[in-house]
Design a protein around this motif. Structure first.
Motif, short mmCIF file in Angstrom:
data_model
loop_
_atom_site.label_atom_id
_atom_site.label_comp_id
_atom_site.label_asym_id
_atom_site.label_seq_id
_atom_site.Cartn_x
_atom_site.Cartn_y
_atom_site.Cartn_z
N ILE A 60 0.78 -1.13 0.16
CA ILE A 60 -0.25 0.05 0.10
C ILE A 60 0.88 1.19 -0.09
CG2 ILE A 60 -1.69 1.19 1.26
CD1 ILE A 60 -2.77 -1.46 0.23
N LEU A 61 0.30 2.16 -0.88
CA LEU A 61 1.21 3.29 -0.67
C LEU A 61 -0.03 4.69 -0.05
CD1 LEU A 61 2.64 3.98 -4.29
CD2 LEU A 61 3.52 3.11 -2.39
N TRP A 62 0.89 5.20 1.11
CA TRP A 62 -0.14 5.96 1.74
C TRP A 62 0.35 7.62 1.46
CZ3 TRP A 62 -3.67 3.99 5.48
CH2 TRP A 62 -3.56 2.59 5.74
N LYS A 63 -0.50 8.49 1.40
CA LYS A 63 -0.27 9.83 1.02
C LYS A 63 -0.87 10.90 2.23
CE LYS A 63 0.10 13.02 -2.80
NZ LYS A 63 -0.14 13.40 -4.16
N SER A 64 0.14 11.72 2.57
CA SER A 64 -0.22 12.86 3.44
C SER A 64 -1.13 13.84 3.16
CB SER A 64 1.04 13.35 4.44
OG SER A 64 1.92 14.04 3.42
N HIS A 65 -2.05 14.34 3.89
CA HIS A 65 -3.07 15.38 3.77
C HIS A 65 -2.97 16.41 4.60
CE1 HIS A 65 -4.42 13.23 -0.22
NE2 HIS A 65 -4.50 12.21 0.57
N THR A 66 -2.96 17.47 4.39
CA THR A 66 -2.92 18.58 5.43
C THR A 66 -4.25 19.00 5.76
OG1 THR A 66 -0.59 19.53 5.25
CG2 THR A 66 -2.08 20.74 6.37
N THR A 67 -4.94 18.90 6.90
CA THR A 67 -6.25 19.34 7.26
C THR A 67 -6.29 20.19 8.35
OG1 THR A 67 -6.66 17.55 8.87
CG2 THR A 67 -7.08 17.05 6.33
N ASP A 68 -7.41 20.43 8.70
CA ASP A 68 -7.54 21.61 9.49
C ASP A 68 -7.02 21.23 11.12
OD1 ASP A 68 -8.45 23.54 8.28
OD2 ASP A 68 -10.47 23.34 8.47
N ALA A 69 -7.32 19.57 11.14
CA ALA A 69 -6.98 18.86 12.31
C ALA A 69 -5.36 18.54 12.42
CB ALA A 69 -7.74 17.79 12.63
N GLY A 70 -4.70 18.83 11.34
CA GLY A 70 -3.26 18.35 11.29
C GLY A 70 -3.16 17.45 10.07
N GLU A 71 -2.04 16.81 10.21
CA GLU A 71 -1.74 15.95 9.12
C GLU A 71 -2.41 14.48 9.20
OE1 GLU A 71 2.53 14.83 6.90
OE2 GLU A 71 2.29 14.16 8.92
N VAL A 72 -2.79 14.04 8.13
CA VAL A 72 -3.64 13.00 7.94
C VAL A 72 -3.06 12.02 6.77
CG1 VAL A 72 -5.96 11.84 7.36
CG2 VAL A 72 -5.84 14.02 8.83
N TRP A 73 -2.88 10.77 7.06
CA TRP A 73 -2.46 9.76 6.20
C TRP A 73 -3.63 9.06 5.69
CZ3 TRP A 73 2.67 9.44 4.23
CH2 TRP A 73 3.42 10.40 5.14
N LYS A 74 -3.75 9.00 4.17
CA LYS A 74 -4.91 8.38 3.49
C LYS A 74 -4.30 7.09 2.75
CE LYS A 74 -8.29 11.71 4.06
NZ LYS A 74 -9.17 12.71 3.56
N VAL A 75 -4.94 6.08 2.36
CA VAL A 75 -4.49 5.37 1.21
C VAL A 75 -4.64 6.05 0.00
CG1 VAL A 75 -5.21 2.87 0.10
CG2 VAL A 75 -5.15 3.17 2.53
N HIS A 76 -3.29 6.00 -0.79
CA HIS A 76 -3.08 6.56 -1.92
C HIS A 76 -3.42 5.45 -3.18
CE1 HIS A 76 -2.02 9.29 -5.07
NE2 HIS A 76 -0.51 8.93 -5.23
N LYS A 77 -2.53 4.35 -3.24
CA LYS A 77 -2.59 3.29 -4.05
C LYS A 77 -2.43 1.99 -3.59
CE LYS A 77 -0.79 6.14 -8.24
NZ LYS A 77 -0.70 7.40 -7.44
N SER A 78 -2.91 0.96 -4.22
CA SER A 78 -2.58 -0.34 -3.79
C SER A 78 -2.01 -1.15 -4.86
CB SER A 78 -4.16 -1.32 -3.70
OG SER A 78 -4.02 -2.37 -3.17
N LEU A 79 -0.74 -1.52 -4.80
CA LEU A 79 0.13 -1.98 -5.70
C LEU A 79 -0.09 -3.58 -5.68
CD1 LEU A 79 3.34 0.03 -5.23
CD2 LEU A 79 1.44 0.64 -6.41
N VAL A 80 -0.73 -4.11 -6.74
CA VAL A 80 -1.19 -5.45 -6.67
C VAL A 80 -0.18 -6.38 -7.67
CG1 VAL A 80 -3.09 -7.00 -7.21
CG2 VAL A 80 -3.55 -4.66 -6.09
N PHE A 81 0.26 -7.10 -7.35
CA PHE A 81 1.21 -8.16 -8.29
C PHE A 81 1.74 -9.36 -7.44
CE2 PHE A 81 3.78 -10.29 -11.32
CZ PHE A 81 3.07 -10.05 -12.35
N HIS A 82 2.68 -8.94 -6.20
CA HIS A 82 2.97 -10.08 -5.38
C HIS A 82 2.00 -10.99 -5.03
CE1 HIS A 82 7.10 -8.69 -4.91
NE2 HIS A 82 6.87 -7.74 -4.47
#
Length: 456
Positions: A89-111
């Motif tokens: 999984i790739l997670w990406k940070s997002h800046t919100t009023d509550a602070g930094e939030v990490w959300k799922v960005h991509k799912s890398l599927v092959f293994h």
């Protein structure tokens, strides 16, 4: 230096399998057998003369199985995590009023099976992963797609790493081989693409019998019976040498094997056969992970017998199943030995971006946190100085970082150090009896003895 095993509920008392520090904020991320990733802020204990600690920040829940490896992108905006069942999984940070939030960005599927190790390329454009399906995959991180599959290993791929200069990649498997890949770009419709091909398979080395004219070749690495799923290897920041764990050295075919980590010089990777330039002192347990401090340090000038020919110092940590050694490139003897802090196998190592914290994760469900005082490890080189000094060292296409020495000389010159290492761990043979202690080698009388304290 202060530190100890932080006595908190890291992952519901289940094994902590991986850890990494954010390259900018210094947040510590841990992944465990509870399927979650947790973020922690470090709390210094130096001013209060206490051990360092952590405070819980947030929880990243998405995986449906144990998280075996996680690494922040060098730029800090993404986090990659690999888990059982081939989840990546790739997670990406997002800046919100509550602070930094990490959300799922991509799912890398092959293994098809468990992902055991992963690492970002220096520019953050690519990701390499190793799996129980015996393959390595190079991913295009921007597209979230497979860029290249490297599937020549015959057993689990337990460690992967990138050359910071972009020329090489390396993978390490329980088939007892370390494979070195060289980038030979291919062109498609005028567009150049990275293309890694295997240049060396590092597996065996010659060991000479004193009474025999012929030499025998012995395996350099432990086989699949090594009681760990991890063989995390690492390049130095300037690319001058590769540090490989899980070494098993035999000076003669009939001698007992010695646990070690090997140093491979970059200049030797261009030769027909890549052999270790250096063997680090052996320990009573196999080495499972190595990690470099992100800082570059000025030379101290205290050792004229260094095997490394660098105009600066690197500091790196070597973890065995039950202990930790910290080395620098200005000497061959460890500057700190930490033993007896965990009841089960160590799984990963991480340095904070400022080099003042070092974290260890363990299958016993806890993490150890060491904190270093300002300039305790030495005087860091500023970013501008580092660019000039390291740049000058790398002007040659093949940096000369390590003196040329033979394997036999390497072993003979370290017998005393190996004996000292065994003495440090003789009370910790099972990883359970010894009380937590941090020690420096007996032959380093100038260094002080430190005892880590548990966090309440």
């Amino acid at each position: 230096m202060r530190g100890g095993t932080v006595q908190i509920n890291w992952h519901e008392t289940k094994p902590v399998l991986t850890c990494d520090f954010h390259p900018l904020s210094g947040l510590l991320a841990t992944g465990g057998a509870d399927y979650d990733i947790k973020l922690w802020a470090t709390v210094s204990g130096i001013d209060q003369k206490k051990s360092p600690g952590v405070t819980y920040q947030s929880n990243l829940s998405y995986h449906s199985s144990a998280v075996n490896s996680l690494r922040f992108c060098p730029l800090g905006e993404q986090l990659a995590s690999g888990a059982d069942g081939g989840e990546l999984i790739l997670w990406k940070s997002h800046t919100t009023d509550a602070g930094e939030v990490w959300k799922v960005h991509k799912s890398l599927v092959f293994h098809r099976k468990d992902v055991l190790d992963l690492q970002w390329s220096t520019d953050g454009a690519y990701l390499i992963s190793g799996s129980v399906d015996n393959s390595c995959i190079i991913w295009d991180a921007n597209k979230g797609s497979v860029h290249q599959i490297l599937d020549a290993h015959f057993h689990y791929v337990q460690g992967v790493t990138w050359d910071p200069l972009g020329k090489y990649a390396a993978s390490f498997s329980s088939d007892r081989t370390c494979r070195i890949y060289i980038n030979k770009p291919s062109k498609t419709k005028g567009v150049e693409k990275t293309n890694y091909v295997c240049q060396h398979v590092i597996s065996k080395a010659e060991s000479q019998m004193t009474d025999e004219p012929k030499s025998a070749r012995s395996h350099l690495f432990h086989d699949e019976t090594l009681p760990s799923f991890f063989r995390r290897l690492a390049w130095s920041a300037d690319g001058s040498f590769l540090l490989v764990p899980a070494g098993s050295h035999k000076s003669t075919p009939t001698s007992e094997p010695v646990n070690t980590a090997y140093v491979f010089s970059r200049k030797d990777l261009s030769r027909q056969e890549s052999l270790p330039a250096l063997m680090l002192p052996g320990a009573s347990k196999p080495v499972v992970a190595v990690r470099f401090c992100p800082l570059t340090f000025n030379l101290r000038g205290t050792n004229t017998l260094s095997f490394f020919k660098l105009p600066y110092r690197y500091i790196f940590a070597v973890a065995t199943l039950n202990s930790l050694y910290i080395y620098d490139t200005e000497s061959i003897q460890p500057i700190v030995i930490v033993a007896g802090v965990h009841y089960a196998a160590i799984t990963d190592i991480a340095w904070s971006p400022a080099g003042n914290y070092l974290a260890l994760s363990s299958q016993d469900g806890y993490c150890t946190l060491l904190e270093f005082e300002n300039q305790e490890l030495g005087s860091p080189i500023s970013l501008s100085e580092e660019k000039n000094v390291v740049g000058d060292a790398n002007k040659s296409p093949v940096p000369e970082a390590i003196n040329n020495i033979s394997n036999s000389d390497s072993v003979d010159s370290r017998n005393e150090i190996i004996e000292n290492s065994h003495k440090e761990e003789e009370d910790d043979k099972d990883g359970k009896e010894a009380s937590p202690s941090t020690r420096v080698p007996p032959s380093k009388p100038a260094k002080r003895r430190i005892t880590p304290m548990a966090i309440d």
